[in-house]
Design an enzyme around this catalytic site. Structure first.
Site, short mmCIF file in Angstrom:
data_model
loop_
_atom_site.label_atom_id
_atom_site.label_comp_id
_atom_site.label_asym_id
_atom_site.label_seq_id
_atom_site.Cartn_x
_atom_site.Cartn_y
_atom_site.Cartn_z
N SER A 217 -2.51 17.11 -62.33
CA SER A 217 -2.61 18.55 -62.12
C SER A 217 -1.26 19.19 -62.39
CB SER A 217 -3.05 18.84 -60.68
OG SER A 217 -1.95 18.62 -59.82
N LYS A 218 -1.23 20.48 -62.24
CA LYS A 218 0.01 21.24 -62.50
C LYS A 218 1.21 20.71 -61.71
CE LYS A 218 -1.54 25.67 -64.21
NZ LYS A 218 -2.98 25.76 -63.88
N ARG A 219 0.93 20.14 -60.56
CA ARG A 219 2.03 19.62 -59.74
C ARG A 219 2.82 18.55 -60.49
NH1 ARG A 219 0.60 16.43 -55.98
NH2 ARG A 219 -1.55 16.32 -56.69
#
Ligand code: GLU
Ligand code: ZN
Length: 494
Positions: free
Chosen positions: A254-256
């Site tokens: 994910s974006k993390r």
């Protein structure tokens, strides 16, 4: 058998790593089998639909260089390939299931469904989904209520007390108790729109899809789909649910973890072939000891038998390595073309957006061999050769001073270096320049490194820079001398 598979994205977001991995594997599988790869837009979710996501889909795949054999933009024999253009079909097939007694009309209002949910919550019941309230309404009564205009949805009649089996190429035999499948899900909504499940299987069937390769998060929908195929009396396609793509920490990518949308990778200066090469390895293997593959080489080696069950870990460092490799495989002319847009945008040739003059363009091309070896992202080509386009400001005196030397010694080293500018800039190549300066240093009892450091800082404005000799050649004698003199002036008035 003619193999046909598809990528069936919902245009409700930007294309990301997971999506293109699915598309790529479908593409490679179809190509490896001499089959057809189809693009279908599953745009039934009108609330989350946005035309910009469709554009992003086309842009992404054009950039990647992946083409489908059939799709909304190229046509084909089983279109239209956009679900919103096929709504009449889904109505017809939903009605067919009613006739076959495999589906039924549900007249429950949204309020009633909400109320059940709330009641269950209050009672801490583990039951979820529809309570099959309308399943027992007789077909005659239901037909009557439809006729007088009562609002309805159409729900699938899941055969109870049975179980559903199917085979997944990667995960093996899978069996689900029907009682554990989503209880009688809606196929057709009250506004006449199909749900994902109905549209997806009707289309896979009508489009002659033989293999469904999709992300593992869809696995829980598959028993339901298999039940629907049986209800229609159709054969279901073969399934292969692809391993999940995770970040280094084992959580879903994910974006993390970093960039995930293809747009971001593109902006950072990834080469499409590098991205594809790396993504192709997410959960699959091809050939022992070989890292770099063209799309055709991947297709020639792709096999469902070489997929891994374990989740794939997305390693940004490995992707960077691939990008570096692909950059170094480019010719100077190709690399120039690839890097120019980044340089223009960053204002390397004036202000942001300025195109290069012919002279700047040839300087830029000449700079490619200087920066190529260390380039990781194309974007860096907008900064690294900056000193070739505008005079760098003269750094602080300390920057010029080689280890264990003082300012006076540095000034005299730079004065000596000044004498070498002409022969170095006029040398035919690096080897010539190097031989010359080495010999000179030896003859005059100076360490090569000490001689080069102040000269490098004067020419490039930094202690760490692209190769000095190449820089001198590109700048030429006159500009180079000007920089050395400016540096000497700054150092002596220090
Ligand atoms: N529209 C679904 C998606 O967004 C398709 C899933 C499938 O391949 O069946 O991924
Ligand atoms: Zn109902």
């Amino acid at each position: 058998m003619q193999i046909r598979d598809r990528y069936a994205p919902s245009p409700t977001g930007l294309q990301h790593i997971g999506g293109i991995r699915t598309a790529l594997f479908n593409y490679l599988f179809a190509k490896s089998q001499g089959g057809q790869f189809i693009l279908r837009l599953e745009d039934t979710d009108r609330a989350r639909f946005d035309p910009s996501f469709v554009q992003n889909l086309y842009d992404t795949f054009e950039w990647l260089g992946i083409k489908w054999d059939e799709g909304p933009d190229v046509g084909g024999g089983t279109g239209p390939y956009i679900q919103s253009e096929r709504f009449e079909l889904y109505k017809k097939y939903a009605a067919e299931l009613i006739t076959k007694d495999k589906a039924y009309y549900c007249f429950c209002s949204a309020e009633r469904l909400d109320r059940i949910r709330e009641e269950r919550e209050a009672a801490r019941s583990s039951e979820t989904g529809y309570d099959r309230h309308c399943r027992s309404i007789s077909p005659t009564e239901a037909a009557e209520r439809v006729k007088v205009g009562e609002a309805y949805t159409i729900r699938l009649k899941i055969p109870l007390g049975e179980s559903t089996k199917f085979h997944d190429h990667l995960l093996g035999d899978i069996e689900w108790k029907n009682d554990d499948v989503n209880p009688d899900p809606v196929l057709l909504k009250s506004d006449g729109f199909p749900t994902y499940h109905l549209a997806n299987i009707v289309d896979d069937h009508l489009m002659g899809i033989t293999h469904v390769l999709r992300a593992q998060e869809w696995l829980s929908s598959t028993p339901l789909h298999v039940i629907m195929y049986a209800a229609f009396g159709w054969e279901h396609p073969e399934y292969c649910h692809l391993p999940m793509v995770m970040g280094q920490d084992g959580k879903k990518l994910s974006k993390r973890h970093g960039a995930t949308s293809i747009d971001e990778f593109r902006r950072q200066g990834y080469i499409p072939e590098a991205l594809l090469n790396y993504v192709a390895l997410l959960g699959a293997s091809y050939e022992e000891g070989k890292d770099i593959y063209t799309l055709d080489e991947l297709a020639a080696r792709f096999s469902l038998d070489k997929l891994n069950k374990a989740p794939a870990i997305f390693d940004y460092k490995k992707l960077e390595w691939y990008n570096g490799q692909y950059i170094r495989m480019k010719s100077d002319a190709e690399l120039t073309e690839l890097c120019l847009p980044y340089a223009i945008e960053a204002g390397l040739f004036g202000k942001a957006g300025d195109k290069p003059s012919p002279e700047q363009r040839s300087t830029f091309t000449a700079a490619m061999p200087l920066i190529k070896e260390r380039l990781v992202f194309l974007q860096e080509a907008a900064e690294k050769p900056g000193y070739l386009f505008s005079e760098p400001s003269v750094p602080d005196a300390v920057e010029f001073i080689p280890k264990k030397m003082d300012l006076q010694q540095t000034i005299s080293l730079l004065q000596q270096g000044r004498e070498l500018v002409k022969p170095l800039a006029e040398a035919a190549d690096d080897a010539g320049a190097e031989a010359f300066i080495k010999e000179w240093a030896e003859k005059n009892g100076v360490k090569l490194g000490d001689l080069m450091m102040p000269l490098r800082v004067a020419i490039t404005g930094a202690r760490v820079s692209p190769p000095l000799f190449g820089s001198l050649r590109i700048l030429g004698v006159e500009k180079s001398l000007k920089r050395v003199d400016k540096a000497l002036a700054a150092l002596t008035t220090h």
